[in-house]
Design a protein around this motif. Structure first.
Motif, PDB file in Angstrom:
ATOM      1  N   VAL A   1     -81.328  17.266   0.923  1.00 26.72           N
ATOM      2  CA  VAL A   1     -81.975  16.812  -0.449  1.00 26.72           C
ATOM      3  C   VAL A   1     -81.926  15.467  -0.707  1.00 26.72           C
ATOM      4  O   VAL A   1     -83.124  14.779  -1.025  1.00 26.72           O
TER       5      VAL A   1
ATOM      6  N   GLN B   1     -85.455  14.419   0.175  1.00 26.35           N
ATOM      7  CA  GLN B   1     -86.376  14.231  -1.240  1.00 26.35           C
ATOM      8  C   GLN B   1     -86.506  12.656  -1.543  1.00 26.35           C
ATOM      9  O   GLN B   1     -87.246  12.198  -2.197  1.00 26.35           O
TER      10      GLN B   1
ATOM     11  N   GLY C   1     -88.224  23.109  -0.988  1.00 24.00           N
ATOM     12  CA  GLY C   1     -86.855  23.545  -0.764  1.00 24.00           C
ATOM     13  C   GLY C   1     -86.797  25.054  -0.727  1.00 24.00           C
ATOM     14  O   GLY C   1     -85.828  25.589  -0.021  1.00 24.00           O
TER      15      GLY C   1
ATOM     16  N   TYR D   1     -83.393  21.962  -6.060  1.00 20.54           N
ATOM     17  CA  TYR D   1     -84.566  21.142  -5.738  1.00 20.54           C
ATOM     18  C   TYR D   1     -85.493  21.039  -6.812  1.00 20.54           C
ATOM     19  O   TYR D   1     -86.331  20.369  -6.670  1.00 20.54           O
TER      20      TYR D   1
END
Length: 533
Positions: free
Chosen positions: A85, A89, A448, A475
């Motif tokens: 993540v 991300q 996700g 997410y």
């Protein structure tokens, strides 16, 4: 997984209901901030208490109560998910922001918005609200999983120096101010030298001598004293404020009386205010609401950064004056850098949050130690006279204190949102917050959920539905609130507005407007499709 067939409408209602509670608590913080009850100074002190007491207590209580050495594999999955993540991300958010036209002086803030999410108060409050639904089992264990996610992010953001990304947006400005400072120093030195030379000449003309015994011909040396070395400070100490800097954050207009102190005292005595009025009123309530400018004035360390930059530049100039490379000096510099890094890591590890995480993981992994705090099937120890484990009172304390973290955190979040404002924003720039908000709350949750579906098929959630649920909703979270205060550190306290603050304000506003739709959607999908209800 479960074969229970739940009506979709019931799932949607279950997913939406916790949002109302969360936003009602946020609204309380918003109202208190607008009324100057929850001031910047108050919020700062409460945040410190939360980080030093409430959050460490919550982490210890939830991990020790719900995690044991049989959950090491789940912790491994959480660590992999957290790394994915933070890195993926962050990179994708950065890419979307650049494509939307993000200026270079907000690249660090853009990357931070993607990497670091509000992974504590919102998901914990959301999960705890679903405890009575009987669809999400082991809610307390889910909270402990969220705490581990949070600790992974804290390690990345503070212990590993991720907070320094924001500094990249201000390097040019700090260097420019440093160059201006050096220029002023040279001008001042030249003026002093000219003045001293003039005085010396006049003395020689009067006395007929050089005057070397009574006059100093050298210009006055300029000296910069660095109060603290921010490079070696612990990250959380950057958010601290000296006591002499904390006064008069916002001067309320209601206190600017033209009468003398004696007249004010006589006026107050003549009114005979009630006890209730004295307890529940303060003078700041009639003053204009504090804004993001007050946050900057409270947290800014800009002047210190410039002073340190001047000192570093002077040391660098001194080293450049030497033409030959001295290997001994290079080795010494490497050693100093290594010691500074080790000191930085040690200082960060000694923070209450890190100590709580280490202690809670250690206790939960050793059965006979865990049995001192909670009842466990892995070990048995003699009970206290009340039939509870000998150190159960520590768990009672940690649980009782830790329960204050989530509502307090949401109230402080509401106060932060209540102080947001956008001063000047180019019409072309608003696209950046919109683009990254749509990506983080609409596109990335799809990525996700697809990744977690693969993880589940590979058996890495180990039939823990609550772990699957927590991993999915993580997410779909807004950026961490701490980014606002970290940004304020690098802004001059006397600056009326800052582009970086405007961008953050738009990002937060857009995220919390869209979150009320996106988070229930992800939750409904997770319950109905991923978990099979």
């Amino acid at each position: 997984m479960t074969d229970t067939n739940v009506v979709l409408g019931s799932v949607i209602y279950l997913a939406v209901k916790p949002i109302f509670k969360i936003y009602m608590i946020i609204a309380i913080g918003f109202y208190l901030a607008r009324r100057n009850i929850l001031t910047v100074e108050t919020s700062r002190n409460m945040s410190t208490v939360a980080m030093m007491v409430f959050l460490p207590a919550l982490v210890f209580a939830k991990i020790v109560s719900n995690i044991d050495n049989g959950d090491i594999k789940e912790i491994g999955t959480i660590a992999l998910e957290a790394v994915f993540v933070i890195i993926i991300q962050g990179l994708l958010t950065f890419l979307f922001g650049v494509l939307a036209g993000c200026p270079k002086n907000w690249y660090g803030g853009l990357l931070s918005c993607g990497m670091f999410a509000n992974i504590s108060d919102i998901p914990i409050a959301y999960l705890q609200s679903m405890e009575k639904s009987n669809m999400i089992p082991n809610v307390d264990k889910g909270v402990s999983y969220i705490c581990i996610y949070l600790c992974m992010q804290i390690i990345a953001q503070f212990n590993l120096g991720g907070f320094k990304l924001i500094e990249l947006d201000f390097r040019n400005e700090i260097k420019k101010r440093n160059n201006d400072t050096e220029a002023n120093q040279r001008i001042k030195s030249d003026e002093n030298a000219t003045s001293d030379a003039s005085n010396l000449t006049q003395t020689e003309m009067v006395n007929g001598s050089s005057g070397s015994d009574s006059h100093d011909p050298n210009p006055e040396n300029f000296k910069v004293e660095s109060h603290s070395d921010l490079e070696s400070e612990s990250p959380m100490s950057l958010l601290s404020l000296n006591s002499d800097e904390s006064h008069s954050i916002a001067e309320p207009s209601s206190l600017n009386y033209s009468t003398s102190a004696k007249q004010r005292k006589d006026t107050q005595l003549s009114r005979h205010p009630s006890i209730a009025t004295s307890l529940f009123n303060n003078n700041l309530q009639n003053a204009p609401s504090e804004t993001i400018k007050d946050v900057v004035r409270a947290y800014s360390r800009y002047n210190q950064l410039v002073e340190n930059e001047v000192v570093n530049a002077q040391e660098s100039d001194g080293s450049k004056a030497k033409p030959k490379i001295n290997m001994a000096r290079i080795i010494s510099g490497i050693k100093r850098y290594g010691k500074a890094m080790i000191s930085f890591i040690i200082t960060s590890t000694l923070k209450p949050m890190s100590i709580s995480l280490i202690a809670s993981i250690t206790v939960s992994m050793i059965p006979w130690v865990k049995a001192l705090f909670v009842t466990t099937h892995q070990a048995h120890l003699s009970s206290a006279p009340d039939g509870m484990p000998p150190l159960s009172f520590i768990m009672d304390f940690a649980s009782y204190v830790g329960n204050a973290q989530v509502p307090l955190g949401l109230i402080l979040l509401g106060g932060t949102i209540g102080r947001l404002q956008v001063n000047h924003m180019n019409a072309k720039i608003w696209k950046v917050p919109i683009f990254i908000t749509l990506f983080k709350l609409c596109i990335f949750p799809v990525i996700g959920c697809a990744v977690n579906s693969k993880v589940s098929k590979d058996g890495l959630f180990y039939n823990e539905d609550v772990l699957y649920f927590v991993s999915n909703i993580n997410y779909c979270l807004p950026p961490a609130t701490a980014l606002l205060y970290l940004t304020a550190i690098y802004i001059p306290p006397d600056q009326d507005d800052a582009f970086q603050m405007d961008m953050l304000a738009l990002v937060y506003i857009a995220h919390y407007m869209l979150l009320i739709v996106c988070l229930p959607f992800v939750t409904s999908y997770t319950i109905k499709v991923s978990l099979g209800y």
